[in-house]
Write a protein that holds these residues in place. Structure first.
Motif, PDB file in Angstrom:
ATOM      1  N   LYS A 106      -4.207  -4.156  -3.309  1.00 35.50           N
ATOM      2  CA  LYS A 106      -5.418  -4.240  -2.493  1.00 35.50           C
ATOM      3  C   LYS A 106      -5.147  -5.047  -1.219  1.00 35.50           C
ATOM      4  N   ARG A 107      -5.617  -4.512  -0.102  1.00 35.73           N
ATOM      5  CA  ARG A 107      -5.453  -5.093   1.237  1.00 35.73           C
ATOM      6  C   ARG A 107      -4.020  -4.913   1.772  1.00 35.73           C
ATOM      7  N   VAL A 108      -3.145  -4.195   1.023  1.00 38.38           N
ATOM      8  CA  VAL A 108      -1.760  -4.038   1.488  1.00 38.38           C
ATOM      9  C   VAL A 108      -1.340  -2.575   1.558  1.00 38.38           C
ATOM     10  N   THR A 109      -1.484  -1.835   0.446  1.00 36.51           N
ATOM     11  CA  THR A 109      -1.034  -0.437   0.446  1.00 36.51           C
ATOM     12  C   THR A 109      -2.231   0.512   0.453  1.00 36.51           C
ATOM     13  N   THR A 110      -1.984   1.765   0.881  1.00 38.10           N
ATOM     14  CA  THR A 110      -3.094   2.722   0.993  1.00 38.10           C
ATOM     15  C   THR A 110      -2.858   3.992   0.175  1.00 38.10           C
ATOM     16  N   ASP A 111      -1.637   4.211  -0.307  1.00 34.08           N
ATOM     17  CA  ASP A 111      -1.331   5.428  -1.057  1.00 34.08           C
ATOM     18  C   ASP A 111      -1.944   5.345  -2.452  1.00 34.08           C
ATOM     19  N   THR A 112      -2.986   6.177  -2.695  1.00 30.75           N
ATOM     20  CA  THR A 112      -3.631   6.160  -4.009  1.00 30.75           C
ATOM     21  C   THR A 112      -3.320   7.430  -4.809  1.00 30.75           C
ATOM     22  N   ALA A 132      -2.754 -14.560  -2.048  1.00 30.04           N
ATOM     23  CA  ALA A 132      -2.792 -13.918  -3.355  1.00 30.04           C
ATOM     24  C   ALA A 132      -3.350 -12.513  -3.201  1.00 30.04           C
ATOM     25  N   TYR A 133      -2.717 -11.575  -3.878  1.00 28.64           N
ATOM     26  CA  TYR A 133      -3.144 -10.172  -3.823  1.00 28.64           C
ATOM     27  C   TYR A 133      -3.190  -9.628  -5.248  1.00 28.64           C
ATOM     28  N   VAL A 134      -4.026  -8.604  -5.442  1.00 27.82           N
ATOM     29  CA  VAL A 134      -4.101  -7.987  -6.766  1.00 27.82           C
ATOM     30  C   VAL A 134      -3.522  -6.582  -6.668  1.00 27.82           C
ATOM     31  N   TYR A 135      -2.659  -6.245  -7.612  1.00 28.00           N
ATOM     32  CA  TYR A 135      -2.186  -4.859  -7.694  1.00 28.00           C
ATOM     33  C   TYR A 135      -2.735  -4.223  -8.959  1.00 28.00           C
ATOM     34  N   TYR A 136      -2.978  -2.916  -8.897  1.00 23.35           N
ATOM     35  CA  TYR A 136      -3.617  -2.246 -10.036  1.00 23.35           C
ATOM     36  C   TYR A 136      -3.475  -0.742  -9.917  1.00 23.35           C
ATOM     37  N   GLU A 146      -8.893  -1.129 -16.503  1.00 15.03           N
ATOM     38  CA  GLU A 146      -9.455  -1.843 -17.658  1.00 15.03           C
ATOM     39  C   GLU A 146      -8.456  -1.913 -18.801  1.00 15.03           C
ATOM     40  N   MET A 147      -7.613  -0.861 -18.936  1.00 13.89           N
ATOM     41  CA  MET A 147      -6.631  -0.810 -20.034  1.00 13.89           C
ATOM     42  C   MET A 147      -5.514  -1.835 -19.866  1.00 13.89           C
ATOM     43  N   GLY A 148      -5.428  -2.459 -18.670  1.00 11.70           N
ATOM     44  CA  GLY A 148      -4.422  -3.511 -18.489  1.00 11.70           C
ATOM     45  C   GLY A 148      -3.453  -3.296 -17.347  1.00 11.70           C
ATOM     46  N   LEU A 149      -3.671  -2.234 -16.559  1.00  9.72           N
ATOM     47  CA  LEU A 149      -2.734  -1.944 -15.464  1.00  9.72           C
ATOM     48  C   LEU A 149      -3.116  -2.726 -14.206  1.00  9.72           C
ATOM     49  N   TYR A 150      -2.699  -3.983 -14.178  1.00 11.18           N
ATOM     50  CA  TYR A 150      -2.972  -4.851 -13.028  1.00 11.18           C
ATOM     51  C   TYR A 150      -2.049  -6.062 -13.078  1.00 11.18           C
ATOM     52  N   GLY A 151      -1.986  -6.733 -11.942  1.00 10.52           N
ATOM     53  CA  GLY A 151      -1.182  -7.951 -11.875  1.00 10.52           C
ATOM     54  C   GLY A 151      -1.400  -8.636 -10.544  1.00 10.52           C
ATOM     55  N   ILE A 152      -0.696  -9.751 -10.342  1.00  5.95           N
ATOM     56  CA  ILE A 152      -0.847 -10.520  -9.101  1.00  5.95           C
ATOM     57  C   ILE A 152       0.417 -10.383  -8.254  1.00  5.95           C
ATOM     58  N   PHE A 153       0.208 -10.274  -6.965  1.00  2.00           N
ATOM     59  CA  PHE A 153       1.291 -10.257  -5.974  1.00  2.00           C
ATOM     60  C   PHE A 153       1.102 -11.506  -5.113  1.00  2.00           C
ATOM     61  N   ILE A 154       2.115 -12.357  -5.140  1.00  2.00           N
ATOM     62  CA  ILE A 154       2.032 -13.638  -4.436  1.00  2.00           C
ATOM     63  C   ILE A 154       2.905 -13.585  -3.193  1.00  2.00           C
ATOM     64  N   VAL A 235      -3.966 -23.029  -6.867  1.00  2.00           N
ATOM     65  CA  VAL A 235      -4.281 -21.968  -7.820  1.00  2.00           C
ATOM     66  C   VAL A 235      -4.475 -20.677  -7.040  1.00  2.00           C
ATOM     67  N   ARG A 236      -3.645 -19.683  -7.357  1.00  2.00           N
ATOM     68  CA  ARG A 236      -3.818 -18.343  -6.795  1.00  2.00           C
ATOM     69  C   ARG A 236      -4.492 -17.514  -7.879  1.00  2.00           C
ATOM     70  N   LEU A 237      -5.683 -17.031  -7.579  1.00  2.00           N
ATOM     71  CA  LEU A 237      -6.552 -16.468  -8.601  1.00  2.00           C
ATOM     72  C   LEU A 237      -6.980 -15.067  -8.214  1.00  2.00           C
ATOM     73  N   VAL A 238      -6.762 -14.097  -9.105  1.00  2.00           N
ATOM     74  CA  VAL A 238      -7.268 -12.748  -8.861  1.00  2.00           C
ATOM     75  C   VAL A 238      -8.095 -12.305 -10.063  1.00  2.00           C
ATOM     76  N   ASN A 239      -9.164 -11.583  -9.785  1.00  2.00           N
ATOM     77  CA  ASN A 239     -10.011 -11.027 -10.833  1.00  2.00           C
ATOM     78  C   ASN A 239      -9.731  -9.535 -10.930  1.00  2.00           C
ATOM     79  N   ALA A 240      -9.039  -9.144 -11.999  1.00  2.00           N
ATOM     80  CA  ALA A 240      -8.712  -7.732 -12.193  1.00  2.00           C
ATOM     81  C   ALA A 240      -9.785  -7.013 -12.999  1.00  2.00           C
ATOM     82  N   GLY A 241     -10.834  -7.749 -13.414  1.00  2.00           N
ATOM     83  CA  GLY A 241     -11.859  -7.172 -14.268  1.00  2.00           C
ATOM     84  C   GLY A 241     -12.979  -6.500 -13.503  1.00  2.00           C
ATOM     85  N   GLN A 242     -14.030  -6.173 -14.246  1.00  2.00           N
ATOM     86  CA  GLN A 242     -15.194  -5.503 -13.659  1.00  2.00           C
ATOM     87  C   GLN A 242     -16.424  -6.401 -13.630  1.00  2.00           C
TER      88      GLN A 242
END
Ligand SMILES: [Cu+2]
Ligand SMILES: [Cu+2]
Lengths: 321, 334
Positions: A106-112, A132-136, A146-154, A235-242
């Protein structure tokens, strides 16, 4: 680190020791490098441990995740990706799952576009502003995430200094927190067995800190804020939830320095940080009094793991004199 | 973590430390020491026609009178020391291991021994909690129980704790902070909370606590489902300044707005958040309040008479939809 009142340390020896350490540390470099990552998408599971207080709450939640281990089960969250500002980043994503997936920062790549089952795709981008960035995985509504496909990019400053960004606030230690939720009966159990999730109902019953239930997270050295009075934790904090996550710090207020990549001109001093879905923040927590304090979510059910108290979103703050 | 309860012994020196803190400040005319004792009692509230049992703090510890939801307000000045004693005699409680109660001074950055967290050593059998409000702390806080909080907060074990600026003689200023621009003519607390009756009958580790379904929405412990039956009212003079203290004890999302009788949103200025002055006051037409947050806001009433309705919309954590019956009104006539 020596205790301040340790009587037996020879001061001259101590100074020599510190100077020696300084010589061993490579000089800070501002040269952009290339960072190459390989991520594999695979099924896996999240293990929820029982409350040591009541013995209740052990569970296994089927999940999907990114992993840096070829052939390994998916991790929740995925591996921490790091780079320095300006680095040429390359992430090769191998889809070892039987469904389509993708990889978005998010905020970095555009290819979906989708990576089909068995497919591989390489994403290249320049590491953006330190933060801090969130990838998913953005596919299948919110199901894949929701199944768990996410993480943090620092992204660290280009010079590698211990500051939130070049010329920004300095810190002595850093932790990353990825918060999320899982609706085991209605989403994870259904999607993992090949069913169709009714995405009009979301009632998550597990609330995760770095993919862990509360009691695991509170005992996890990489999740805890630890140090001595006078230290400053970033603290670098990302919310990958809903759900929004409203997190409360005991022991001290913190300073909000960055919200969704927007650096604050002056830092607010707060004790609650509310992070919306796919939101990112950076906060500075000053360790100003010794003791052990919790950091926990302040939203009732999110303090639990399927109703088991303290097995929701939490971390520990341990401060030595 | 429960094993650390042994540490309770370490904290027996607390009252002595509290007395010492009192002595240090006794020499300063402007600093006061406030001693307050609260107990816990049952109280039944009738919400939309249904009776719901709560546990409320009360200063009436001499019998089995009803608890208050929210509990008694604690008001203190910057520099003042509070000794807040929790007496758990005759308190309703859960079975072990979630028995007893504590007080957590939410937002007051107290040391571990005063933090009221059983898992880091706090006694659940009653204690005195002590702290001194530092300069710059003027604003809104909370005291609440920290035992099995998923249930005990829901049961109503919360109250406002307000820190006020003082003048050189030790008198409270009618200001949010020591900054003159925060002066007000009227001030009201807007402690907001939500009620899921299922949480009031469930106990221990129950899957009931995994799913929050609030049915009742409160400001200062009252329903205010329409403009004609507001939860909180204020009769003010035209052209005067009103401060509201927005204090979040709910477990969903919430959005505060201030509207005139036509429903048009009026702007207001946020001066403090979580008990600290913002680097610059923020003038907005709505603010979202998340669980545990506090905002101190200020606005000026018009010079001609009328009615304004401060209101809180309680929203689903997932889709942001306002709950049915989830808009709660206050009312200001001027
Ligand atoms: Cu309690
Ligand atoms: Cu709290």
């Amino acid at each position: 680190m020596f205790p301040p009142n340790a009587p037996t340390i020879d001061r001259t020896l101590f100074v020599r020791f510190v100077l020696l350490l300084l010589l061993l540390v490579p000089p800070l470099s501002s040269e952009a490098a290339s960072k190459n990552y390989s991520l594999y998408i695979a099924t896996g599971s999240v293990t929820i441990t029982a409350s040591p207080v009541t013995g209740n709450g052990a569970a296994t939640i089927p999940s999907w995740g990114y992993t840096d281990v070829a052939g390994g089960p998916g991790k929740v969250p995925g591996p921490i990706l790091t780079a320095r500002e300006g680095d040429a980043v390359s992430v090769t994503v191998v889809n070892n799952d039987s469904r389509s997936h993708n990889f978005v920062v998010k905020r970095v790549t555009t290819d979906t576009s989708a990576i089909p089952a068995g497919g591989t795709k390489t994403y290249t981008f320049t590491a953006p502003a330190a933060g801090a960035y969130v990838y998913y995985d953005s596919l299948a509504g919110n199901v894949n995430r929701e199944m768990g496909l996410y993480g943090i990019f620092i992204v660290e400053p280009a010079d590698g200094s211990l500051s939130a960004w070049a010329g920004g606030p300095a810190y002595t230690s850093a932790v990353s927190w990825v918060v999320s939720e899982m609706d085991k009966p209605r989403w994870n159990d259904v999607a993992s067995s090949g069913g169709t999730v009714n995405t009009s109902v979301y009632k998550p019953n597990y609330f995760l800190m770095n993919g862990m239930n509360g009691f695991q997270a509170m005992g996890d050295a990489n999740t805890s804020i630890m140090g001595r009075v006078g230290d400053v934790a970033l603290v670098r904090l990302v919310n990958a939830g809903q759900y929004s996550h409203s997190l409360h710090f005991h022991g001290n207020h913190y300073r909000l320095i960055d919200e969704d990549g927007v650096r604050l001109a002056s830092f607010k001093e707060l004790d609650i940080v509310n992070v919306p879905p796919l939101g990112t923040v950076m906060v500075l927590f000053e360790l100003n009094q010794p003791g052990v304090y919790p950091m926990h979510i302040h939203t009732a059910q999110m303090e639990t793991g399927n109703g088991v108290y303290l097995n929701g979103v939490a971390a520990m703050i341990a401060i030595e004199p | 973590m429960r094993a650390t309860l042994k540490k309770r012994v370490l904290f027996l020196g607390l009252p002595a430390a509290a007395a010492l803190a009192g002595l240090v400040f006794a020499g300063r005319a402007e600093a006061a020491t406030i001693n307050k004792t609260v107990c816990v009692r049952n109280v039944t509230k009738t919400l939309s026609g249904t009776n719901v049992n709560f546990w409320g703090f009360t200063e009436g510890c001499m019998g089995m009178g009803a608890g208050l939801v929210p509990g008694p307000v604690v008001e203190m000045g910057e520099g003042d020391t509070l000794n807040l004693t929790l007496n758990v005699m005759m308190a309703p409680e859960e079975a072990a291991p979630y028995n007893g109660h504590t007080i957590h001074l939410h937002g007051l950055d107290v040391p571990q021994a005063e933090d009221g967290v059983p898992e880091t050593g706090a006694s659940v059998s009653g204690d005195t909690y002590t702290f001194t409000a530092k300069p710059g702390w003027a604003g809104s806080y909370i005291y609440h129980c920290h035992v099995h909080t998923v249930k005990h907060l829901e049961m109503g074990m919360y109250a406002s704790l307000i820190i006020r600026p003082k003048d050189a003689n030790g008198n409270f200023l009618k200001q949010i902070t020591s900054t003159a621009a925060t002066a007000y003519d009227y001030v009201q607390n807007y402690l907001i909370s939500t009620v899921d009756p299922g949480y009031h009958t469930a106990t221990g580790d129950s899957t009931v606590f995994a799913d929050y379904n609030p049915l009742y929405f409160l400001i200062e412990g009252k329903e205010g489902k329409s403009k004609t039956a507001p939860a909180v009212t204020l009769a003010a003079a035209t052209g005067k300044k009103v401060a509201l203290r927005l204090i979040g004890l709910h477990s969903v999302n919430a959005r505060f707005t201030l509207r005139d009788s036509n429903g048009s949103a009026k702007s207001f200025t946020i001066h403090t958040r979580d008990g600290r002055s913002l680097p610059a006051p923020e003038t907005v037409s709505s603010v979202s309040i998340s669980p545990g947050q506090r905002y101190d806001i200020l606005f000026t009433l018009p010079s001609t008479s009328g009615t304004w309705y401060p209101q809180v919309e309680f929203q689903d954590l997932w889709n942001g939809n306002t709950y049915t019956g989830g808009t709660v009104y206050g009312k200001i006539t001027f």
